[in-house]
Design a protein around this motif. Structure first.
Motif, mmCIF file in Angstrom:
data_model
loop_
_atom_site.group_PDB
_atom_site.id
_atom_site.type_symbol
_atom_site.label_atom_id
_atom_site.label_comp_id
_atom_site.label_asym_id
_atom_site.label_seq_id
_atom_site.Cartn_x
_atom_site.Cartn_y
_atom_site.Cartn_z
ATOM 1 N N PHE A 128 -43.130 64.147 -10.078
ATOM 2 C CA PHE A 128 -43.329 62.712 -9.913
ATOM 3 C C PHE A 128 -44.660 62.439 -9.223
ATOM 4 O O PHE A 128 -45.427 61.567 -9.639
ATOM 5 N N HIS A 129 -44.930 63.180 -8.163
ATOM 6 C CA HIS A 129 -46.180 62.980 -7.424
ATOM 7 C C HIS A 129 -47.395 63.306 -8.286
ATOM 8 O O HIS A 129 -48.427 62.640 -8.187
ATOM 9 N N PHE A 130 -47.289 64.329 -9.134
ATOM 10 C CA PHE A 130 -48.396 64.682 -10.023
ATOM 11 C C PHE A 130 -48.684 63.546 -11.007
ATOM 12 O O PHE A 130 -49.833 63.130 -11.181
ATOM 13 N N TRP A 131 -47.639 63.045 -11.660
ATOM 14 C CA TRP A 131 -47.840 61.948 -12.619
ATOM 15 C C TRP A 131 -48.357 60.699 -11.921
ATOM 16 O O TRP A 131 -49.223 59.998 -12.451
ATOM 17 N N GLN A 132 -47.834 60.435 -10.746
ATOM 18 C CA GLN A 132 -48.288 59.269 -9.981
ATOM 19 C C GLN A 132 -49.784 59.400 -9.649
ATOM 20 O O GLN A 132 -50.547 58.445 -9.783
ATOM 21 N N ALA A 133 -50.187 60.592 -9.215
ATOM 22 C CA ALA A 133 -51.595 60.836 -8.896
ATOM 23 C C ALA A 133 -52.469 60.717 -10.147
ATOM 24 O O ALA A 133 -53.593 60.186 -10.085
ATOM 25 N N ALA A 134 -51.952 61.190 -11.284
ATOM 26 C CA ALA A 134 -52.713 61.105 -12.531
ATOM 27 C C ALA A 134 -52.989 59.645 -12.899
ATOM 28 O O ALA A 134 -54.095 59.304 -13.330
ATOM 29 N N VAL A 135 -52.000 58.790 -12.731
ATOM 30 C CA VAL A 135 -52.185 57.360 -13.013
ATOM 31 C C VAL A 135 -53.244 56.768 -12.106
ATOM 32 O O VAL A 135 -54.145 56.040 -12.557
ATOM 33 N N ILE A 136 -53.167 57.080 -10.822
ATOM 34 C CA ILE A 136 -54.126 56.539 -9.856
ATOM 35 C C ILE A 136 -55.555 56.966 -10.205
ATOM 36 O O ILE A 136 -56.484 56.148 -10.235
ATOM 37 N N VAL A 137 -55.732 58.244 -10.497
ATOM 38 C CA VAL A 137 -57.066 58.770 -10.784
ATOM 39 C C VAL A 137 -57.626 58.191 -12.082
ATOM 40 O O VAL A 137 -58.789 57.788 -12.153
ATOM 41 N N CYS A 138 -56.813 58.141 -13.122
ATOM 42 C CA CYS A 138 -57.285 57.626 -14.411
ATOM 43 C C CYS A 138 -57.610 56.144 -14.333
ATOM 44 O O CYS A 138 -58.602 55.685 -14.916
ATOM 45 N N GLU A 139 -56.805 55.375 -13.611
ATOM 46 C CA GLU A 139 -57.108 53.952 -13.434
ATOM 47 C C GLU A 139 -58.392 53.768 -12.632
ATOM 48 O O GLU A 139 -59.177 52.846 -12.886
ATOM 49 N N ALA A 140 -58.623 54.652 -11.671
ATOM 50 C CA ALA A 140 -59.858 54.593 -10.896
ATOM 51 C C ALA A 140 -61.073 54.868 -11.783
ATOM 52 O O ALA A 140 -62.118 54.218 -11.643
ATOM 53 N N MET A 141 -60.949 55.808 -12.706
ATOM 54 C CA MET A 141 -62.052 56.121 -13.609
ATOM 55 C C MET A 141 -62.367 54.948 -14.531
ATOM 56 O O MET A 141 -63.526 54.658 -14.824
ATOM 57 N N VAL A 142 -61.320 54.256 -14.984
ATOM 58 C CA VAL A 142 -61.521 53.077 -15.830
ATOM 59 C C VAL A 142 -62.264 51.999 -15.047
ATOM 60 O O VAL A 142 -63.245 51.409 -15.531
ATOM 61 N N ALA A 143 -61.828 51.751 -13.822
ATOM 62 C CA ALA A 143 -62.471 50.728 -12.985
ATOM 63 C C ALA A 143 -63.916 51.107 -12.682
ATOM 64 O O ALA A 143 -64.816 50.252 -12.664
ATOM 65 N N TYR A 144 -64.147 52.395 -12.455
ATOM 66 C CA TYR A 144 -65.495 52.882 -12.144
ATOM 67 C C TYR A 144 -66.445 52.625 -13.315
ATOM 68 O O TYR A 144 -67.567 52.150 -13.131
ATOM 69 N N ALA A 145 -65.994 52.924 -14.520
ATOM 70 C CA ALA A 145 -66.832 52.724 -15.706
ATOM 71 C C ALA A 145 -67.126 51.245 -15.926
ATOM 72 O O ALA A 145 -68.246 50.865 -16.306
ATOM 73 N N LYS A 146 -66.151 50.397 -15.685
ATOM 74 C CA LYS A 146 -66.347 48.957 -15.891
ATOM 75 C C LYS A 146 -67.331 48.378 -14.872
ATOM 76 O O LYS A 146 -67.988 47.364 -15.143
ATOM 77 N N ARG A 147 -67.468 49.003 -13.725
ATOM 78 C CA ARG A 147 -68.494 48.582 -12.773
ATOM 79 C C ARG A 147 -69.881 48.825 -13.361
ATOM 80 O O ARG A 147 -70.806 48.013 -13.182
ATOM 81 N N TYR A 148 -70.038 49.944 -14.064
ATOM 82 C CA TYR A 148 -71.306 50.218 -14.743
ATOM 83 C C TYR A 148 -71.554 49.193 -15.848
ATOM 84 O O TYR A 148 -72.694 48.773 -16.075
ATOM 85 N N ALA A 149 -70.487 48.801 -16.543
ATOM 86 C CA ALA A 149 -70.628 47.801 -17.603
ATOM 87 C C ALA A 149 -71.114 46.480 -17.031
ATOM 88 O O ALA A 149 -72.014 45.835 -17.593
ATOM 89 N N ARG A 150 -70.538 46.070 -15.920
ATOM 90 C CA ARG A 150 -70.968 44.814 -15.282
ATOM 91 C C ARG A 150 -72.428 44.892 -14.834
ATOM 92 O O ARG A 150 -73.199 43.942 -15.008
ATOM 93 N N LEU A 151 -72.807 46.031 -14.262
ATOM 94 C CA LEU A 151 -74.185 46.200 -13.803
ATOM 95 C C LEU A 151 -75.161 46.140 -14.980
ATOM 96 O O LEU A 151 -76.212 45.487 -14.893
ATOM 97 N N ALA A 152 -74.829 46.798 -16.082
ATOM 98 C CA ALA A 152 -75.706 46.798 -17.253
ATOM 99 C C ALA A 152 -75.871 45.377 -17.798
ATOM 100 O O ALA A 152 -76.979 44.978 -18.191
ATOM 101 N N ASN A 153 -74.790 44.606 -17.821
ATOM 102 C CA ASN A 153 -74.884 43.214 -18.281
ATOM 103 C C ASN A 153 -75.727 42.370 -17.340
ATOM 104 O O ASN A 153 -76.502 41.509 -17.776
ATOM 105 N N GLU A 154 -75.585 42.596 -16.041
ATOM 106 C CA GLU A 154 -76.387 41.860 -15.064
ATOM 107 C C GLU A 154 -77.869 42.180 -15.228
ATOM 108 O O GLU A 154 -78.723 41.285 -15.148
ATOM 109 N N LEU A 155 -78.177 43.447 -15.458
ATOM 110 C CA LEU A 155 -79.566 43.844 -15.677
ATOM 111 C C LEU A 155 -80.100 43.246 -16.976
ATOM 112 O O LEU A 155 -81.268 42.836 -17.051
#
Length: 236
Positions: free
Chosen positions: A74-101
Motif C-alpha cells: 500500500f505504501h509503495f503504491w501510495q508513494a508512486a502516486v505522489i511521485v508521478c503526480e509531482a512529475m506531472v505538476a513539475y512539467a506543467k510549470r515548465y509549460a507555463r514558463l514557456a508560454n510566459e516567455l
C-alpha cells in the motif's frame, strides 16, 4: 533524502567512519543499495505518468478490496502516486514558463518554438509520447525528477531501442529529419552530461566524480531473437 532518513534511524556513525577515512559501511562501493537503476522506459513512454498513477491506484483499490495485510504494498503504491503526480505538476510549470516567455518574445520564430515547448510539456510526461521529440523530452523529465529525488541518476540504457519506434515513425511520416533528430539527441546528451556525480563523503570525493548518465548509454547489440538491433538511430 535517503541519507537523511538513514541517519534519522541509525545516527551519524556511518558518516563519521567515512570522514575518518575508515572502511565505507555502505555496500556496493559506497552506493546506497538499490539507488542505481534503470527506469521502465518503454512503460513510461507508452503509458505516461498517468498510466503509472492509474496502475498504482488500481493496486490500492485491490489491496483494500482483498483486505491484504502487507502494508508495504500500500505504501509503495501510495508513494508512486505522489511521485508521478509531482512529475506531472513539475512539467506543467515548465509549460507555463514557456508560454510566459512566448508572450514577451518579439521574434516570431522563437515565439513559435516556445509555444511548441509549452504544448509538449503540457502533454509529457503525463501522457504517452506521440513523437520522437516528446519521447526524448519525457526521458529528460524523468531523469531530472530522479536527480531531484536522489543523488544518483537513472541509467539511460538501450536508448536506441526504446526511442526507435518514435524515431522511425516520425521519419516515415515526414515529421522529422535526421538533422532535427541529431539536434534533439545532441541537446539531450548535453543535459545528461551536465549531471556530474559528486558524493558528499570526503573519501569518495577524491575518487568519484563522473557523469553516470553518459556512462550508462548502451547502443546496438542484438534483440531477444539474436538479430542485429542497430539502426539509423544507433549511428546517429
Amino acid at each position: 533524502h535517503v541519507k537523511q532518513a538513514w541517519e534519522a534511524l541509525v545516527g551519524s556513525w556511518a558518516g563519521d567512519i567515512t570522514d575518518a577515512k575508515g572502511s565505507d559501511p555502505t555496500p556496493d562501493s559506497g552506493y546506497y543499495p538499490g539507488i542505481t537503476c534503470r527506469a521502465m522506459w518503454e512503460k513510461i513512454l507508452s503509458g505516461g505518468m498517468r498510466g503509472m498513477i492509474d496502475e498504482a491506484q488500481a493496486g490500492i483499490r485491490r489491496f483494500k478490496a482483498m483486505k491484504e495485510t502487507d502494508i508495504s504494498k500500500f505504501h509503495f503504491w501510495q508513494a508512486a502516486v505522489i511521485v508521478c503526480e509531482a512529475m506531472v505538476a513539475y512539467a506543467k510549470r515548465y509549460a507555463r514558463l514557456a508560454n510566459e516567455l512566448a508572450d514577451r518574445e518579439p521574434d516570431l520564430e522563437r515565439q513559435a518554438e516556445l509555444r511548441e515547448i509549452a504544448a509538449m510539456c503540457e502533454w509529457v510526461p503525463e501522457n504517452p509520447a506521440r513523437s520522437f521529440q516528446e519521447a526524448v523530452q519525457c526521458v529528460n523529465f524523468t531523469m531530472v525528477g530522479r536527480g531531484l529525488e536522489a543523488m544518483y541518476p537513472l541509467l539511460i540504457g538501450r536508448i536506441d531501442q526504446y526511442l526507435r519506434p518514435y524515431f522511425e515513425k516520425d521519419l516515415r511520416e515526414g515529421r522529422l529529419t535526421l538533422e532535427k533528430a541529431a539536434d534533439i539527441i545532441g541537446s539531450a546528451f548535453t543535459l545528461w552530461g551536465m549531471k556530474v556525480v559528486l558524493p558528499t563523503g570526503e573519501t569518495q570525493q577524491e575518487t568519484h566524480q563522473f557523469s553516470f548518465s553518459i556512462n550508462s548509454v548502451n547502443l546496438g547489440g542484438v534483440d531477444r531473437d539474436g538479430n542485429d538491433a542497430s539502426s539509423a538511430l544507433s549511428y546517429l
